[in-house]
Scaffold this active site. Sequence first.
Site, short mmCIF file in Angstrom:
data_model
loop_
_atom_site.label_atom_id
_atom_site.label_comp_id
_atom_site.label_asym_id
_atom_site.label_seq_id
_atom_site.Cartn_x
_atom_site.Cartn_y
_atom_site.Cartn_z
N TRP A 114 80.00 61.94 7.17
CA TRP A 114 81.41 62.21 7.53
C TRP A 114 82.06 60.92 8.03
O TRP A 114 81.39 60.04 8.57
CB TRP A 114 81.54 63.35 8.54
CG TRP A 114 80.96 63.13 9.91
CD1 TRP A 114 79.73 63.52 10.35
CD2 TRP A 114 81.59 62.48 11.03
NE1 TRP A 114 79.55 63.15 11.66
CE2 TRP A 114 80.68 62.51 12.11
CE3 TRP A 114 82.84 61.88 11.24
CZ2 TRP A 114 80.96 61.97 13.37
CZ3 TRP A 114 83.12 61.34 12.49
CH2 TRP A 114 82.19 61.38 13.54
N GLU B 7 82.21 55.17 23.94
CA GLU B 7 81.85 54.99 22.53
C GLU B 7 82.40 53.67 21.98
O GLU B 7 81.76 53.01 21.16
CB GLU B 7 82.39 56.15 21.69
CG GLU B 7 81.79 57.53 22.00
CD GLU B 7 80.38 57.70 21.47
OE1 GLU B 7 79.88 56.83 20.74
OE2 GLU B 7 79.75 58.72 21.81
N GLU C 14 77.23 55.18 14.93
CA GLU C 14 77.90 55.31 16.22
C GLU C 14 79.36 54.86 16.16
O GLU C 14 80.22 55.41 16.85
CB GLU C 14 77.16 54.48 17.28
CG GLU C 14 75.87 55.08 17.77
CD GLU C 14 76.11 56.25 18.72
OE1 GLU C 14 77.24 56.41 19.20
OE2 GLU C 14 75.15 56.99 18.97
N HIS D 128 82.27 57.25 16.06
CA HIS D 128 82.63 58.12 17.19
C HIS D 128 83.86 57.62 17.94
O HIS D 128 84.80 58.37 18.18
CB HIS D 128 81.44 58.25 18.17
CG HIS D 128 80.22 58.81 17.51
ND1 HIS D 128 78.97 58.76 18.09
CD2 HIS D 128 80.04 59.41 16.31
CE1 HIS D 128 78.08 59.32 17.29
NE2 HIS D 128 78.70 59.71 16.20
N GLU E 152 71.18 59.32 24.63
CA GLU E 152 71.67 60.03 23.45
C GLU E 152 71.75 61.53 23.72
O GLU E 152 72.68 62.20 23.26
CB GLU E 152 70.76 59.78 22.23
CG GLU E 152 70.80 58.35 21.72
CD GLU E 152 72.06 58.00 20.92
OE1 GLU E 152 72.94 58.86 20.77
OE2 GLU E 152 72.17 56.86 20.48
N THR F 270 74.81 62.14 25.95
CA THR F 270 76.08 62.14 25.20
C THR F 270 76.18 63.38 24.31
O THR F 270 77.25 63.93 24.12
CB THR F 270 76.26 60.88 24.33
OG1 THR F 270 75.10 60.69 23.54
CG2 THR F 270 76.52 59.65 25.16
N ASP G 86 75.56 64.09 15.70
CA ASP G 86 75.02 62.73 15.49
C ASP G 86 74.14 62.32 16.67
O ASP G 86 73.04 61.78 16.50
CB ASP G 86 76.15 61.69 15.41
CG ASP G 86 76.82 61.62 14.04
OD1 ASP G 86 76.52 62.48 13.19
OD2 ASP G 86 77.62 60.70 13.83
N GLU G 87 74.65 62.57 17.88
CA GLU G 87 73.92 62.15 19.09
C GLU G 87 72.56 62.84 19.16
O GLU G 87 71.58 62.25 19.60
CB GLU G 87 74.72 62.44 20.36
CG GLU G 87 76.17 61.99 20.36
CD GLU G 87 76.39 60.48 20.33
OE1 GLU G 87 75.48 59.74 19.94
OE2 GLU G 87 77.50 60.05 20.71
N HIS H 130 70.19 61.09 16.87
CA HIS H 130 69.80 59.80 17.47
C HIS H 130 68.81 60.01 18.60
O HIS H 130 67.84 59.27 18.76
CB HIS H 130 71.03 59.06 18.00
CG HIS H 130 72.03 58.71 16.92
ND1 HIS H 130 73.33 58.37 17.20
CD2 HIS H 130 71.90 58.66 15.57
CE1 HIS H 130 73.97 58.11 16.06
NE2 HIS H 130 73.12 58.29 15.06
FE LIG Z 1 74.75 57.95 20.56
FE LIG Z 2 78.14 58.03 20.06
#
Ligand SMILES: [Fe+2]
Ligand SMILES: [Fe+2]
Length: 325
Positions: free
Chosen positions: A33, A76, A112, A115, A165, A168, A197-198, A201
């Site tokens: 995305w 971010e 990242e 974000h 991570e 967040t 996403d976090e 990660h």
């Molecule tokens: Fe992250």
């Molecule tokens: Fe992030």
Amino acid sequence: MEKRNERIEVMNHLAVNMDDIVNKYLIPIDTNWQPSDFLPDASKETFFDEVKELQQAARELPYDYWAVLIGDMITEEALPTYESSIMVVQGVDMVHEPEGWARWTRAWTAEENRHGDLLNKYVYLSGRVNMKAVETSTQYLIADGFDIKTDDDPYKTFVYTSFQELATNISHRRTASLAKKHGNNSLSKMCAMIAADEMRHHKAYKSFITSIFEIDPSEMMIAFADMMKQKIVMPAHFLREMNGEKSGVYGHFSDAAQRLGVYTGKDYIEITELLLKDWNIATMTGLSGPAAKAQDYLMRLPERLTRLTDRIKVPELEYKFSWIN
Ligand SMILES: [Fe+2]
Ligand SMILES: [Fe+2]
């Protein structure tokens, strides 16, 4: 020096599987995305109507919410700090091993980077924000850097990122559900995409530590305890406003997050407990004397933190941020 060489050897050993690591934890760029998937398209005639709608929905969000969303966005946006700090870690070598851990670092950074980009465009379009004040804080945060006390130790660094991570993930997840509660489904979707996403990660960094525990358990245990002793500080702990002092606004940002329940002392304890469990700290055997001591310290930590956190009161008073109109 010897310890340093051992760390680099362990890191090189793990980097042999870099293809697998990248394929498992990161999404191919072409199918990932991008911020524009969630934002009004300025090339379309419908743009102004969509922005109007976005601004109407934005009006429903309370003051503390804006403080947290903007603080999260600035955190971010300070990505250059995080990428550069990982690039100098032992075993990460952009010059001699660009396809090893440096590759992970670049690919993680690239994910990242979306974000801050997405949140920045959202807060800009919302009309609720003094962008110049926000941009000034962002420039300050990157210029000030951070002091997370990982040195250039890969073990400590990956403990920090495993923790961070997940922190967040939790905060973006909660801003997503709060946005939904206030009827703002499009912002909710944005925060949820970032949170997902976090989580990936977090799983990646956690797996790096799991692998290090298999190879070098005693040193890994000591590094984990060392990190927790000095506390995991948030990456934006130097956050400040225009004409303000370094760190001057961080406390107000984190108070707003506590008041909203987006990220609290309780979350810190729960993350700690989860890491202890997922890395099997309780049952690890064959450790050196100092490592067994570190293990003891770690196993007692959640209870100690609970006692400390119970005493902390969050200020009820809202602070007037220069960021928010
Ligand atoms: Fe992250
Ligand atoms: Fe992030």
